[in-house]
Write a protein that holds these residues in place. Structure first.
Motif, mmCIF file in Angstrom:
data_model
loop_
_atom_site.group_PDB
_atom_site.id
_atom_site.type_symbol
_atom_site.label_atom_id
_atom_site.label_comp_id
_atom_site.label_asym_id
_atom_site.label_seq_id
_atom_site.Cartn_x
_atom_site.Cartn_y
_atom_site.Cartn_z
ATOM 1 N N SER A 167 -72.016 -10.601 40.705
ATOM 2 C CA SER A 167 -72.545 -12.129 40.371
ATOM 3 C C SER A 167 -71.812 -12.731 39.251
ATOM 4 C CB SER A 167 -73.766 -12.254 40.281
ATOM 5 O OG SER A 167 -74.169 -11.343 38.954
ATOM 6 N N GLY A 168 -72.008 -13.985 39.048
ATOM 7 C CA GLY A 168 -71.410 -14.656 37.852
ATOM 8 C C GLY A 168 -71.343 -13.842 36.684
ATOM 9 N N LYS A 169 -72.517 -13.242 36.311
ATOM 10 C CA LYS A 169 -72.422 -12.510 34.866
ATOM 11 C C LYS A 169 -72.017 -11.021 35.192
ATOM 12 C CE LYS A 169 -76.207 -15.370 33.027
ATOM 13 N NZ LYS A 169 -77.630 -15.425 32.637
ATOM 14 N N HIS A 170 -72.522 -10.556 36.315
ATOM 15 C CA HIS A 170 -72.316 -9.111 36.291
ATOM 16 C C HIS A 170 -71.178 -8.746 37.278
ATOM 17 C CE1 HIS A 170 -76.009 -9.142 33.862
ATOM 18 N NE2 HIS A 170 -76.408 -9.724 34.804
ATOM 19 N N ARG A 171 -69.905 -8.277 36.971
ATOM 20 C CA ARG A 171 -69.041 -7.948 37.731
ATOM 21 C C ARG A 171 -68.203 -6.686 37.205
ATOM 22 N NH1 ARG A 171 -67.839 -12.369 40.910
ATOM 23 N NH2 ARG A 171 -65.653 -11.864 41.199
ATOM 24 N N LEU A 172 -67.639 -6.152 38.001
ATOM 25 C CA LEU A 172 -66.904 -4.812 37.797
ATOM 26 C C LEU A 172 -65.803 -5.455 36.574
ATOM 27 C CD1 LEU A 172 -66.423 -2.048 37.839
ATOM 28 C CD2 LEU A 172 -64.997 -2.112 39.875
ATOM 29 N N ILE A 173 -65.094 -6.255 36.862
ATOM 30 C CA ILE A 173 -63.989 -6.569 36.061
ATOM 31 C C ILE A 173 -64.541 -7.067 34.736
ATOM 32 C CG2 ILE A 173 -62.510 -7.713 37.941
ATOM 33 C CD1 ILE A 173 -63.451 -10.457 36.836
ATOM 34 N N HIS A 174 -65.655 -7.456 34.462
ATOM 35 C CA HIS A 174 -66.403 -7.685 33.243
ATOM 36 C C HIS A 174 -66.293 -6.233 32.167
ATOM 37 C CE1 HIS A 174 -68.546 -11.320 34.462
ATOM 38 N NE2 HIS A 174 -67.329 -11.471 34.462
ATOM 39 N N ILE A 212 -73.160 -3.782 36.367
ATOM 40 C CA ILE A 212 -74.365 -3.432 36.980
ATOM 41 C C ILE A 212 -74.059 -2.687 38.042
ATOM 42 C CG2 ILE A 212 -76.669 -3.778 37.383
ATOM 43 C CD1 ILE A 212 -76.977 -5.963 35.628
ATOM 44 N N SER A 213 -74.584 -1.418 38.000
ATOM 45 C CA SER A 213 -74.595 -0.478 39.294
ATOM 46 C C SER A 213 -75.536 -1.172 40.259
ATOM 47 C CB SER A 213 -74.829 0.953 38.887
ATOM 48 O OG SER A 213 -74.989 1.566 40.142
ATOM 49 N N LYS A 214 -75.419 -0.804 41.605
ATOM 50 C CA LYS A 214 -76.182 -0.997 42.742
ATOM 51 C C LYS A 214 -77.315 -0.045 42.630
ATOM 52 C CE LYS A 214 -74.349 -4.679 45.559
ATOM 53 N NZ LYS A 214 -74.028 -5.063 46.946
ATOM 54 N N THR A 215 -77.035 1.236 41.988
ATOM 55 C CA THR A 215 -78.377 2.097 42.310
ATOM 56 C C THR A 215 -79.127 2.389 41.188
ATOM 57 O OG1 THR A 215 -76.483 3.234 43.573
ATOM 58 C CG2 THR A 215 -78.473 4.701 42.759
ATOM 59 N N LYS A 216 -80.434 2.237 41.320
ATOM 60 C CA LYS A 216 -81.300 2.337 40.175
ATOM 61 C C LYS A 216 -81.286 3.923 39.589
ATOM 62 C CE LYS A 216 -85.044 -0.426 42.280
ATOM 63 N NZ LYS A 216 -86.461 -0.737 42.658
ATOM 64 N N GLY A 217 -81.126 3.935 38.290
ATOM 65 C CA GLY A 217 -80.935 4.962 37.718
ATOM 66 C C GLY A 217 -79.688 5.664 37.489
ATOM 67 N N ALA A 218 -78.597 5.091 38.358
ATOM 68 C CA ALA A 218 -77.626 5.968 38.478
ATOM 69 C C ALA A 218 -76.113 5.039 38.741
ATOM 70 C CB ALA A 218 -77.735 6.754 39.705
ATOM 71 N N GLY A 219 -75.076 5.759 38.696
ATOM 72 C CA GLY A 219 -73.840 5.173 39.041
ATOM 73 C C GLY A 219 -72.606 5.526 38.101
ATOM 74 N N TRP A 220 -71.284 4.914 38.611
ATOM 75 C CA TRP A 220 -70.333 5.565 37.894
ATOM 76 C C TRP A 220 -69.340 4.658 37.852
ATOM 77 C CZ3 TRP A 220 -65.707 5.493 40.539
ATOM 78 C CH2 TRP A 220 -66.095 5.443 42.074
ATOM 79 N N VAL A 221 -68.399 4.780 36.752
ATOM 80 C CA VAL A 221 -67.228 3.915 36.676
ATOM 81 C C VAL A 221 -66.122 4.602 36.214
ATOM 82 C CG1 VAL A 221 -68.638 1.541 36.116
ATOM 83 C CG2 VAL A 221 -67.854 3.419 34.276
ATOM 84 N N GLN A 222 -64.792 4.257 36.827
ATOM 85 C CA GLN A 222 -63.724 5.068 36.521
ATOM 86 C C GLN A 222 -62.586 4.000 36.085
ATOM 87 O OE1 GLN A 222 -62.510 8.044 39.558
ATOM 88 N NE2 GLN A 222 -60.521 7.033 39.592
ATOM 89 N N VAL A 223 -61.761 4.613 35.001
ATOM 90 C CA VAL A 223 -60.804 3.680 34.471
ATOM 91 C C VAL A 223 -59.428 4.506 34.500
ATOM 92 C CG1 VAL A 223 -59.745 2.667 32.404
ATOM 93 C CG2 VAL A 223 -62.150 2.743 32.812
ATOM 94 N N GLU A 224 -58.388 3.983 35.230
ATOM 95 C CA GLU A 224 -57.140 4.414 35.246
ATOM 96 C C GLU A 224 -56.300 3.773 34.343
ATOM 97 O OE1 GLU A 224 -53.926 5.742 38.740
ATOM 98 O OE2 GLU A 224 -55.709 5.088 39.375
ATOM 99 N N PHE A 225 -55.384 4.628 33.731
ATOM 100 C CA PHE A 225 -54.513 4.111 32.809
ATOM 101 C C PHE A 225 -53.007 3.923 33.390
ATOM 102 C CE2 PHE A 225 -56.749 7.292 30.272
ATOM 103 C CZ PHE A 225 -58.090 6.397 30.105
#
Length: 924
Positions: free
Chosen positions: A472-479, A492-505
């Motif tokens: 959405s406007g406020k909540h996006r992965l690129i933020h 914001i994850s789409k899964t209640k209470g859970a989720g993961w993010v990964q960063v690659e350099f």
């Protein structure tokens, strides 16, 4: 077992026969079975088999259909051989015999030899079209081209119109407002040979000019201030783009600069200008659907609109026709279309800060803030205990026995570990506050290397991926790694209470800490991750735990006020306070610098890969495409697939403004001609392709385009050239010879009169009544009663007051909803581009104009003005009324009739009649 007789016969024939002859053996088969669907009259799926170049190129879906030397891989052979009724060819009628199939198979395996010069038809060169040809050298003059065409029909230009007509015509065309009686009389009495030219210069220099001509451009791009579709919610910050266009016309911005600002205004200090790219209607996130295919389809529609508007506005081409296949008429391939999509692939509908000189000063400071903040944060990190994640072999047993760290905080959390090399880090949420009722949220994830740099930033080349996420406007992965804090720039994850993010350099780094928070501005405390794991990808590609929430104190709840504890070592307390204070101060400056007014001018993100889509289907991606333009026009863009998003838009703007591309200049001068004469030299202003109309005066159009470029791309220069011409200054009076030879006045043997557009009608009424508010810019007035329904209902206002008496260009443009009086006068509803308004004559128009509360209100006010201007004598009131509305004095008979009307029905009745008179409503 012996082979069947037919097969044996074919085998024997193949052994003794020479190469297959195309003319004698192959073409008869194609003619018999294929030409009815893939021949000169019809080309289903874009496949044509009667012309060598087209046949070997292939159709839209399976090109190439004939793979030389490889019959088994040729779709043509597959379709004529299969028993599948859904794909077999021909789909109806007699199937090919086995002998015919084998003959075509041999022909392809032998190399699909197709001699030149044997085609019964010729391929049409789509580039061989008047609009795509280079502009010729400048010769002749505007009037000479018109006179030559007239002479061919035995016609000539009409005499010049009288001065009262000319000044009214000038004002209505250039300003959309009638002149005052005083301006008319001064012009009539001016004996200077340059009196007319002085009027032209004065009108072009007035701010009223931009308000008039901006409206024409807004029609072309379907500018609106609501999202459209069923919900049709407002875009309250879209109006700065409208103001930008007005300013650009008033300042006579050179056309190449006008193009650049609208495609890449964020690079030249014109942030509102990129409202051009997102001017069209758009679905809101809640209207799209939650599945990925629905989102992808909606995104394709957005990109299609961006390409379509750009192509129509600047090139006069229907580029969107190449979305599913090569353009049927114009030299635009499907690859060209998706190359153009790649230009805009990083542009999203939405708002961003509207920068000013002041905000730019802050922005310059911002460039130093992030590195300074990273250094200060790294100093603060050194006071944190190392995580006791025992799985990391480099940690000592003493490290693992440290006291528990403070509980998770909504504002800032630091997880420090011994330095470890990696190119990927993953943060996994296992549980959130409030018993996992909500999806977890992170406003920024920072990763620090041993040099004190935050290497997680997108600006440093880091790429983020995640489990299914909000978009959405406020909540996006690129933020997650954009360097901006707060709930409005979060993931914001789409899964209640859970989720993961990964960063690659971009490359392997030695990292030692992460810093994260749910909301660095400390305004929100819900959705807080309280149980989590931090892992890195080791050299073997497996995930290794480096930190977790297991060594933290229990989360005390959202109401507890937490603070970071001072170091136990007294010698470090002072340094800790200094680092903490610097971090807080820099965070505060960073957040302050990013506040300011917003504008609906698109958001810019890193451009994802773009692919050509088979038949335009998002579920059938083909090869990846590079950002590009129409390859048959101008010079190639030569952009790399990984070209930065902003660089793509700049490159397209420069390609459009290159004089080697003849279309932009031709298209723009045709628009100018259209609004001066009521009809363009090409009467399909957004389609200069082979399916569009031919120009009435092709040489004149090319001459005007050359003059436009030669003038430094000055729109005002071209307009002055037009209105100074004898052609434009002609009388509009008809005569029989002209009507007989050219009833539609296409050859311009007279000036073609026409009714004013809706906006000019309304503005003219306010002008003569003396109520027009000339305030410029800012949010507009609304023609509709206020409401706050989820699905917007736009009910017209019943009453209008001084706040609504601005020029109509400042009316908030609601899609698919019209002003109750003037909407019936062919006013575009911003549902789609309308580069040429129809001019209808309907009973609704007459009834609206005569009975509307707005017109009657202005008639009453005009009557009061007449009494103040001319006193109580009816004859003087009538003279003043005619001077204001028609720029002339009434005849004796008109005075007599009007006096009778005033006597029987009152002065407002006369005003009402004059505001409905053709002489008031038409350009003379």
């Amino acid at each position: 077992m012996k082979p069947p007789l037919l097969a044996w016969t074919i085998l024997t024939a193949n052994l003794i026969a020479g190469p297959v002859d195309f003319v004698r053996e192959v073409r008869p088969i194609l003619e018999k079975h294929c030409y009815s669907c893939h021949g000169p009259d019809k080309q289903k799926s874009g496949l044509r088999l009667d012309i060598k170049a087209d046949a070997l190129h292939g159709g839209d879906a399976h090109a190439p259909n004939i793979v030389s030397g490889k019959a088994a891989q040729s779709p043509l052979i597959q379709f004529i051989s299969t028993d599948d009724e859904d794909t077999q060819m021909p789909p109806k009628g007699e199937r090919l015999s086995k002998l015919e199939v084998d003959l075509l198979t041999r022909w392809i395996n032998e190399g699909a030899t197709w001699p030149d010069g044997v085609d019964t038809a010729k391929t049409v060169d789509k580039r061989d079209h008047w609009a795509f040809k280079p502009l010729p050298p400048q010769q002749g003059s505007l009037d000479s081209f018109i006179a030559t065409k007239l002479a061919e029909k035995g016609l000539h230009l009409s005499p010049e119109a009288d001065r009262r007509t000319l000044i009214r015509r000038l004002h209505l065309i250039l300003h959309g407002l009638p002149p005052t009686p005083e301006e008319v009389e001064a012009f009539v009495a001016d004996n200077d040979s340059k009196a007319y030219e002085k009027q032209v210069d004065r009108l072009l220099a007035s701010p009223r000019y931009g308000e008039r001509w901006a409206r024409h451009w807004l029609d072309v791009i379907a500018f609106g201030e609501t999202h459209g579709f069923e919900v049709n919610t407002p875009r309250p910050n879209a109006w700065p783009y409208r103001d930008y266009v007005i300013q650009a016309f008033n300042e006579d911005t050179p056309y190449p600069q006008f193009i650049l600002e609208q495609l890449a205004g964020d690079t030249v200090g014109k942030d509102a200008a990129t409202g051009f790219i997102v001017a069209n209607a758009a679905l809101l996130p809640g209207q799209i659907g939650k599945d990925e295919e629905s989102k992808a389809k909606a995104r394709q529609d957005e990109l299609n609109d961006m390409v379509s508007v750009t192509g129509g506005a600047f090139l006069g081409l229907t580029l969107h026709c190449a979305r599913c296949h090569d353009h049927k008429f114009d030299p635009v391939s499907q690859a060209d279309y998706y190359g153009l999509q790649a230009i805009f692939s990083g542009v999203r509908h939405g708002e961003r800060p509207l920068k000013s000189a002041e905000t730019r000063k802050y922005e310059e400071e911002n460039a130093t803030l992030l590195p300074r903040l990273a250094k200060a944060t790294h100093r603060l990190i050194q006071f944190e205990p190392v995580s006791s994640a025992l799985q990391v072999m480099s940690l000592t047993s003493n490290d693992a026995q440290q006291p528990l760290r403070p509980p998770v905080h909504t504002h800032r959390n630091i997880d420090r570990f011994n330095p470890i090399p990696t190119q990927k880090l993953r943060f996994t949420v296992l549980a959130t506050s409030e018993n996992n009722r909500y999806e977890p949220c992170l406003d920024e994830l920072e990763i620090y290397n041993t040099a004190g740099q935050n290497i997680a930033l997108a600006g440093q080349g880091a790429k983020v991926t995640a489990s299914p996420s909000w978009d959405s406007g406020k909540h996006r992965l690129i933020h997650l790694n954009d360097g901006q804090y707060g709930n409005d720039r979060s993931w914001i994850s789409k899964t209640k209470g859970a989720g993961w993010v990964q960063v690659e350099f971009p490359k392997a780094e030695s990292i030692e800490a992460i810093v994260w928070g749910r909301d660095r501005l400390d305004e929100f405390s819900d959705r807080l991750p309280i149980q989590y794991r931090v892992e890195i990808s080791n050299a073997g590609g497996t995930w290794q735990l480096v930190a977790s929430s297991q060594d933290r104190l229990p989360y005390p709840g959202p109401k507890a006020r937490l603070s970071q504890p001072e170091p136990q070592d007294a010698s470090k307390v002072s340094a800790w306070h200094e680092a903490r204070g610097e971090v807080s101060a820099l965070e505060s400056k960073l957040n302050t610098a990013k506040t300011g007014p917003m504008v609906y001018a698109g958001r810019f993100e890193p451009a994802p890969p773009s692919f050509r889509l088979n038949r335009g289907d998002v579920t059938q991606p083909k090869e990846e495409v590079s950002p590009g333009a129409v390859s048959a026009l101008g010079a190639p863009l030569n952009l790399d697939k990984n070209a930065p998003e902003q660089k793509r838009r700049i490159a397209l703007a420069k390609w459009l403004a290159d004089p080697a591309n003849p279309l932009p200049a031709r298209v723009l001068v045709n628009r100018l001609w259209q609004h001066h004469f009521g009809e363009g030299l090409v009467n399909t202003p957004n389609d200069f392709g082979r399916n569009g109309a031919l120009p009435t005066h092709p040489e004149l159009l090319s001459w005007l385009a050359s003059e436009f470029i030669h003038s430094g791309w000055s729109i005002k220069h071209m307009q002055k050239l037009i209105v100074m011409s004898q052609t434009w200054r002609q009388s509009s009076a008809p005569h029989q010879d002209g009507l007989t030879a050219d009833a539609q006045t296409q050859l311009l043997w007279r000036f073609p009169p026409r009714r004013l557009e809706a906006e000019a009608l309304r503005d003219a009424m306010l002008t003569v009544a003396g109520t027009l508010d000339l305030k410029m810019g800012g949010p507009g007035y609304s023609a509709f009663a206020p409401n706050n329904n989820y699905v917007r209902v736009y009910d017209p206002k019943a009453e209008f007051g001084p706040a609504d008496w601005r020029r109509m260009i400042y009316m908030t443009k609601v899609r698919v909803a019209q002003d109750s009086t003037f909407g019936s006068f062919d006013c575009p509803d911003a549902g789609q581009s309308q580069p040429k308004r129809p001019r209808s004559t309907t009973a609704i128009q007459a009834l609206s104009l005569f009975n509307s509360s707005f017109v009657n209100q202005q008639a009453e006010i005009l009557a009061t003005r007449l009494q103040g201007d001319a006193g109580k004598t009816p004859a003087q009131q009538i003279q003043r009324a005619f001077a204001l509305t028609t720029q002339r004095q009434p005849s004796t008979d008109e005075v007599r009739v009007c006096e009778s009307l005033i006597r029987d029905h009152g002065l407002p009745a006369l005003c009402r009649v004059l505001l409905n008179a053709n002489e008031f409503l038409f350009v003379p």
